[in-house]
Structures are given as C-alpha cells and as structure tokens.
Enzyme design. Structure first.
Site, short mmCIF file in Angstrom:
data_model
loop_
_atom_site.label_atom_id
_atom_site.label_comp_id
_atom_site.label_asym_id
_atom_site.label_seq_id
_atom_site.Cartn_x
_atom_site.Cartn_y
_atom_site.Cartn_z
N SER A 121 40.56 45.80 37.72
CA SER A 121 41.18 45.35 36.46
C SER A 121 41.06 46.41 35.37
CB SER A 121 40.52 44.06 35.97
OG SER A 121 40.77 43.00 36.87
N SER A 153 32.34 43.75 37.66
CA SER A 153 31.10 42.99 37.83
C SER A 153 29.99 43.86 38.40
CB SER A 153 31.34 41.80 38.77
OG SER A 153 32.30 40.92 38.26
N GLU A 233 37.90 37.71 49.52
CA GLU A 233 37.32 37.14 48.31
C GLU A 233 37.40 35.62 48.32
OE1 GLU A 233 39.11 37.39 44.04
OE2 GLU A 233 37.95 39.21 44.35
#
Length: 368
Positions: A121, A153, A233
């Site tokens: 992102s 993250s 995911e």
C-alpha cells in the site's frame, strides 16, 4: 498422518510444553513471543509440516499448518497479526523467489529467526493497488528504488520486506523485490493508530539499491504475485484469526455470565455473534479444503473477507452492547480490540471493493 491425528499430537505437545506468554503485552512483546513460539514449534517439527521439503519443511497438505496456527492462536500463545505474516509471505517466496533464495530464507522465517513484512500500500494507493507509484529503475545488475509505502505492518520489527514497485506503466509494469530493510536509504516510521498501537508504519525508499538477484519472478510479475498472495491472506491466515475471535467470544461469555447481566437480550446478542462466527468458520473451512485439494484460490475468497469483517465487527458490537461503559471507561483489552475492529472493513481490501468483486466476477452482474 491424518489431520485429526496431527491435531491430537500437537495438542498433547502443547499441553506438555509451556509456551505461555510473559508479562510484556506490548506489540514488541507480542513479536518476541511469536518468534519464541515459532522456534519451539520448528525444533519440534510442528512448524515444518505443510511446507515443501526444499525450503526446510516436511511436506504434507497446507491444512496441517492451518491446524498449527489455529491451535497456537486459539490458546493465545501467539497473536494472529504476527503469525499472519508467515502464512501470507512464505508461500509467495516459495512460488516466486529463485529456488536457492527461497531455500536460504524461508527456514529463517519458519524458525523464528526473522520477521518479514509486506510493502504494498501507498498513500492514495491502498485498495487500488494498480495505481502504485514507488519506482524501480534498472542500473546495471541492480535496481534503484524511490518511493513511499504506508500501512506496512510490523516493519519496525522486520528484517526483510516483499516490496512492489513500478518498472513500467500498467498492471504489467509492477515488479516485486525481496528487500533487506537495513539497506541504506530505507527509513521506517511507525504510525500510532486510534487503538493505541503502532502496528503500522510508513516506509520511505530513497535511492535504495536492490540487487537484481532479489527480484521475485520476472519484471512485470508483481501484479500476479499480489493476486496470488491475497488468497493465502484469506485462507490459512484467516483460520488463525477465526480461532482468535472464538477465544474472545468465549471470554465475553465468561464475563457476561459471571454476574454482569445488562439486559434481557444477552442470549439473542450472543447467539447472533456466534452465528456470524460459525458462518465464517464454515466458509473458511471449505476454503482450507479447497486449498488442500490443490485448487487455485481466486476472487471467491472475497466472500471470506466480507464474512470475516462482518463477524469481527458484530462480535465487538456485542461486547459494547453487553458490557456498557467498559469500552468507554475501563482500560481493558476490549477497548483497543473494539477500535481495531472498526478497520476490519478497510484493511486487506475494503468491504465495498470486495462486494464489487463478488458482484462482477462471481455473480456476473456487470459494472452497474
């Protein structure tokens, strides 16, 4: 060994080996605990099942490693966030990295020697991944990368990153690299969100030199890598998070039934939350079995994502309704978890985009 025998043996081993987390409940504490658990599971071979022999695994279907994640996270021995990176990024390395690179690196992750992160992102380019602008320019045998990533993250705890860059226009101009985060030119800045944890980071790349040998796949394979990563995911990774949500549902029942009744709708509200979780688990179980049977997962996993987001928010809405004042007035884990649950319809692809995918690609409803 069938799945139930595997689960039974794992449960017995976990009962006999104390991996209880220590008193440090910070994000760093969670990361260190996951590395500790990973090393113990790897040394006892449990973390090696479901992974190819070529990267230090013991083979067997992916459902075996889903069982490991479910048992470990369900017992609260590790948090689902750190564990999820292993399930998302390891298959990507196996599928796209040069075999010698995967053979060198994957065992380090499985053994708990390293943590990796995912640089996808960007500001203004989250769910719309195709619009990313971080650029990689070839310079002899190397590539020079400039740009910014966000919502990365655990970057501050990570050794390496699977990074998407732009090397040409369009979907076919996205290229992936496996980047060492101690490379000069990389700056990591944690972001503290409204739930009070700096899980996400901004990562800046300023004239970062990446060897061509660290490219994942070929130039332009980055879009396919991203599309192949998303189903992972939403399969084994989701199985762990579901186990976590069930553990929190059990904690809610214990708290409500412990004399803290707050109205006549407790059973109805708990039943609705359980139904949402059970629906999610049934759907995810079918996805695990399809993955076990060799199916190539695709846009159908958007259904799993919508069900997870809905179930997670419904669970924490139930906490708010049945424990009035707790979220607002008390410093308990319920508060930060409730706030985090608000993002479940945003991270990993917004609910609106997932519903569009379901409508257009699964139900063939067109663009209107």
């Amino acid at each position: 060994m069938n799945v139930e025998e595997f689960r039974s043996g794992l449960r017995k081993w976990l009962d006999e080996n104390d991996l209880t987390p220590g008193p440090d409940h910070s994000l760093q504490g969670h990361m260190l605990q996951f590395l500790r658990v990973s090393r113990a599971l790897y040394d006892a071979d449990w973390m090696r099942y479901g992974w190819p022999v070529e990267v230090g695994g013991l083979g067997g279907p992916a459902v075996l490693r889903a069982v490991v994640g479910e048992e470990v996270v369900g017992r609260r021995l590790a948090e689902p966030g750190p564990y999820s990176m292993l399930e998302v990024l390891t298959p990507t390395m196996i599928d796209y990295a040069p075999p010698e690179l995967a053979a060198e690196m994957v065992p380090r992750l499985l053994r708990g020697e390293e943590q990796w992160c995912q640089g996808f992102s960007e500001p203004g380019s989250g769910s719309d991944l195709a619009s990313l602008t971080t650029r990689a320019v070839q310079d002899g045998d190397n590539w020079i990368v400039n740009g910014q990533k966000v919502w990365t993250s655990f970057a501050q705890f990570s050794t390496r990153c699977i990074l998407l860059t732009r090397t040409a226009p369009g979907h076919d101009g996205i290229t992936a690299f496996f980047v060492d985060l101690d490379t000069p030119g990389i700056t990591i800045r944690p972001l503290r969100t409204m739930h009070g944890v700096d899980e996400f980071c901004e990562v800046y790349y300023d004239d970062v030199v990446i060897p061509g040998s660290r490219m994942l796949g070929k130039p332009g394979d980055g879009w396919n890598l991203a599309m192949d990563l998303l189903p992972y995911e939403r399969s084994s990774c989701f199985w762990q998070r579901i186990a976590y949500l069930y553990s929190r549902f059990d904690a809610l029942i214990a708290e409500v039934s412990g004399g803290n009744k707050h109205g006549g709708h407790d059973e109805y509200d708990l039943g609705a939350a359980y139904l949402a979780l059970h629906t999610l688990r049934c759907r995810s179980r079918a996805t695990q079995h399809r993955l076990r049977d060799g199916a190539r997962l695709g846009p159908d996993t958007s259904i799993d994502k919508v069900l997870l987001s809905s179930a997670e928010q419904q669970l924490y809405d139930t906490v708010r309704d049945l424990l009035p004042g707790v979220l607002e007035l008390d410093e308990t884990p319920w508060r930060s978890e409730y706030l985090y649950s608000r993002a479940s319809t945003i991270y990993g692809g917004t609910a609106e985009i997932q519903r569009n995918i379901i409508a257009r690609r699964l139900l063939d409803l067109g663009k209107e």
